[in-house]
Design an enzyme around this catalytic site. Sequence first.
Site, short mmCIF file in Angstrom:
data_model
loop_
_atom_site.label_atom_id
_atom_site.label_comp_id
_atom_site.label_asym_id
_atom_site.label_seq_id
_atom_site.Cartn_x
_atom_site.Cartn_y
_atom_site.Cartn_z
N HIS A 1 0.82 -1.22 0.00
CA HIS A 1 0.00 0.00 0.00
C HIS A 1 0.86 1.27 0.00
O HIS A 1 2.04 1.25 0.36
CB HIS A 1 -0.92 0.01 1.22
CG HIS A 1 -0.17 0.06 2.53
ND1 HIS A 1 0.35 1.22 3.05
CD2 HIS A 1 0.17 -0.92 3.39
CE1 HIS A 1 0.97 0.97 4.18
NE2 HIS A 1 0.88 -0.34 4.42
N ARG B 1 -6.05 1.20 3.91
CA ARG B 1 -4.88 1.70 3.18
C ARG B 1 -4.57 0.82 1.97
O ARG B 1 -4.09 1.31 0.94
CB ARG B 1 -3.67 1.86 4.10
CG ARG B 1 -3.19 0.61 4.81
CD ARG B 1 -2.16 0.99 5.89
NE ARG B 1 -1.59 -0.12 6.60
CZ ARG B 1 -2.05 -0.61 7.74
NH1 ARG B 1 -3.15 -0.13 8.28
NH2 ARG B 1 -1.42 -1.61 8.35
N GLU C 1 -2.07 -6.85 7.53
CA GLU C 1 -0.75 -6.70 8.13
C GLU C 1 -0.66 -7.48 9.44
O GLU C 1 -1.69 -7.83 10.03
CB GLU C 1 -0.46 -5.20 8.38
CG GLU C 1 0.92 -4.89 8.94
CD GLU C 1 2.06 -5.41 8.08
OE1 GLU C 1 2.23 -6.64 7.96
OE2 GLU C 1 2.81 -4.59 7.53
#
Length: 199
Positions: free
Chosen positions: A5, A54, A78
């Site tokens: 991202h 994101r 993540e």
Amino acid sequence: MLWRHGQTVWNAERRFQGQSDIPLDPTGEAQAERAARLLAALRPSLIVSSDLQRAAMTAAPLARLTGLEVGIDKDLRERSGGRWEGLTDSEIRAQYPAEHSSWTPPEGETSAVVAHRARAAMLRIADSMTPGTLAVVVSHGAAIRLGMSEILGLPQESFGILGPLANCSWSVIERRRGRWRLLEHNAGTLPEPVLGDDR
């Protein structure tokens, strides 16, 4: 193709983001637009993103240019940073010195857990593809690096061999004759255009 991202405010402030749902900042939005123009020329067949905004915001310009819908897979998220999320590296070192030295975030995920989770998502996506087609997977720095390391067969103690991905950069892996290989890593890290320079 594994695409990290674009930049967020927490990236710029060097804060551990983990699974905190931070949007792109204006620089990150510009990075995503710029990279999408390059990636659209490769004619991807599929775009799959982490469910964190994101990543989804990074995928959006590519979807617009290609006409593809963005699939969502939360296993591309993540690494959970637990109590580290929102802290800077110096704050983590000061507050959690032992955990920092072993890179084990309290109440977060281990590298092995992230590697297994991200690898499974990447393999599901690869298995859904027709040979010779391209999938763009939009995810996060640690998730990409750890998942890719496991796909490539690197032992866990060697996961650090692959350096970090810059914001809005990508790595390319390919499966040929049943074996995976790394074709590119940290690609797309070109200098940012100068504002006002529309050449």
